[in-house]
Design a protein around this motif. Structure first.
Motif, short mmCIF file in Angstrom:
data_model
loop_
_atom_site.label_atom_id
_atom_site.label_comp_id
_atom_site.label_asym_id
_atom_site.label_seq_id
_atom_site.Cartn_x
_atom_site.Cartn_y
_atom_site.Cartn_z
N ASP A 1 66.78 31.24 5.85
CA ASP A 1 67.18 30.00 6.50
C ASP A 1 67.84 30.23 7.85
OD1 ASP A 1 66.22 28.55 4.43
OD2 ASP A 1 68.14 28.44 3.36
N ARG B 1 61.00 27.44 12.47
CA ARG B 1 61.03 27.65 11.02
C ARG B 1 62.37 27.22 10.44
NH1 ARG B 1 62.74 31.85 7.93
NH2 ARG B 1 63.23 33.06 9.81
N THR B 2 63.44 27.56 11.11
CA THR B 2 64.76 27.18 10.62
C THR B 2 64.97 25.67 10.72
OG1 THR B 2 65.58 29.31 11.40
CG2 THR B 2 67.22 27.66 10.82
N LYS C 1 63.38 24.04 7.77
CA LYS C 1 64.21 24.20 6.58
C LYS C 1 65.47 23.34 6.67
CE LYS C 1 62.52 28.76 5.32
NZ LYS C 1 62.84 30.16 4.96
N SER D 1 66.30 20.60 3.93
CA SER D 1 67.58 20.60 3.23
C SER D 1 68.24 19.22 3.27
CB SER D 1 68.51 21.65 3.85
OG SER D 1 69.77 21.63 3.23
#
Length: 402
Positions: A23, A118-119, A122, A126
């Motif tokens: 993450d 990508r983070t 996520k 979340s």
């Protein structure tokens, strides 16, 4: 491992308990301490959630090049959709000169820009998962809000009832005070009635009634009971005086020609009775638009006009007519929501309602109002009164044999 190594690993485990290594942004995972990276992630998530809560969702940019997960596949971190969205919101905040929101959005964008695509994906996933977990609580809050709104509506209705009871009590108190005033002027009232009986011209009768009412209004203004009365109380008192006086001379004013007026009303009443047997809502003489025929025979409007004989003052009779007209217009509006009913739609229905209701003493009512209240008619009252008298005149011309 030894005890020293276990003690060294425990802070790291504590810092990463809410976030995995995947993450973290690539640069942060290589250069920053894991504790700082985890804090940055949580901090960005918190700030982004606040930004999304205060944002206008309609302004979310629609990007033509997006991946399956909804974010553009660019290497430049400033090209991801979150940053684009925040830039739009910052521009809107600048336009509105909302300094607090500008600072909040700029800080959020600063934190988000540190992450790669990508983070960011996520991060959004979340937030979505947190929202899903909060769904039962949100449903609970929704039910609570609905319950509060229901309670509020009930309390507002109770408040209306209390205000109505207060209004009735105030008017009754005003009526009692007016009764005391009129009892002190009983001799003057009897002299007025005797003089009124001697008059023959309608204009003289109207003038005498107006003069005597003004005399009583002046006496009320000088009475000690009414010195501190409000404007609303004075208006209610004047209305109560008018009702009391007109009730005393009602027969003399309503039937100035006595038997002649009674016979005339009876002839029209019988004519309307015969019409009621042959006239239907689609009668050719009425030409009621077909879209309104489903609402016939408009019983609530008939109920309103049937009560007109219960009122003694011309003002109250006019108000009764206005309530009937308002009821008809409301029913016509319900029948055809696409257009506003006009006079051509209203008058035929009014004629039909009068025929079916057949209120007593219709001609004397018209004469009574015209004589003692005609000069006071204005605005909406004048308009509906003209429609009413036109309908009565039209009823006279309808052939009761067809």
């Amino acid at each position: 491992m030894g005890d020293g190594e276990s003690a060294h690993d425990s802070p790291r485990d504590e810092g990463l308990q809410n976030i995995s290594a995947d993450d973290l942004p690539d640069s942060a995972s290589q250069a920053a301490h894991p504790q700082d990276s985890a804090y940055s992630y949580r901090d960005a998530k918190k700030k982004l959630r606040l930004a999304l809560c205060s944002a206008d969702s309609v302004a979310f940019p629609v990007l033509s090049h997006s991946t399956r997960n909804g974010l553009p596949d660019h290497t430049d971190p400033e090209e991801n959709e979150i940053v684009c969205f925040l830039k739009v919101q910052i521009a809107e905040a600048i336009n509105l000169q909302d300094k607090n929101l500008m600072a909040q959005l700029q800080e959020t964008m600063r934190c988000v820009c540190r992450f790669d695509n990508r983070t960011c994906r996520k991060l959004l996933a979340s937030i979505a998962e947190d929202y899903r977990k909060r769904a039962p609580y949100i449903a609970y809050l929704t039910r609570c809000r609905q319950g509060l709104q229901t309670t509020q509506a009930h309390l507002e209705r109770l408040l209306q009832r209390v205000l109505r009871d207060k209004e009735v009590a105030n008017r009754y108190f005003t009526t009692v005070c007016v009764r005391l005033l009129l009892e002190s002027k009983e001799k003057k009232i009897r002299e007025f009635i005797q003089d009124f009986q001697k008059l023959t011209a309608a204009d003289d009768k109207t003038a005498q009634v107006e003069d005597f009412l003004q005399f009583l209004y002046g006496a009320m203004a000088q009475d000690v009971i009414w010195q501190n009365a409000s404007e609303e109380q004075l208006q209610d008192a004047q209305l109560a005086i008018e009702r009391s006086v007109m009730n005393r001379i009602f027969k003399l004013a309503f039937y100035p020609n006595q038997d002649g007026d009674i016979l005339r009303d009876q002839v029209l009443h019988e004519h309307i009775q015969r019409l009621s047997k042959v006239v239907t809502a689609n009668h050719r003489a009425l030409q009621i638009p077909e879209v309104y025929l489903r609402e016939a025979p408009w019983p609530s409007a008939q109920s309103e006009i049937r009560t007109i004989s219960a009122y003694k003052t011309p003002r109250d009779k006019v108000r009764c007519i206005l309530r009937m007209c308002s009821t008809i217009m409301n029913l016509l509006s319900l029948a055809n929501e696409d257009s506003v009913p006009g006079a051509d739609d209203f008058v035929p229905v009014l004629v039909f309602v009068l025929i079916k209701a057949n209120p007593p003493c219709l001609l004397s009512t018209v004469q009574y109002i015209s004589s003692f209240y005609g000069n006071c008619l204005s605005g909406e009252e004048s308009y509906w009164w003209m429609q009413f008298t036109a309908a009565v005149e039209f009823i006279k011309t309808i052939d009761d044999r067809k």
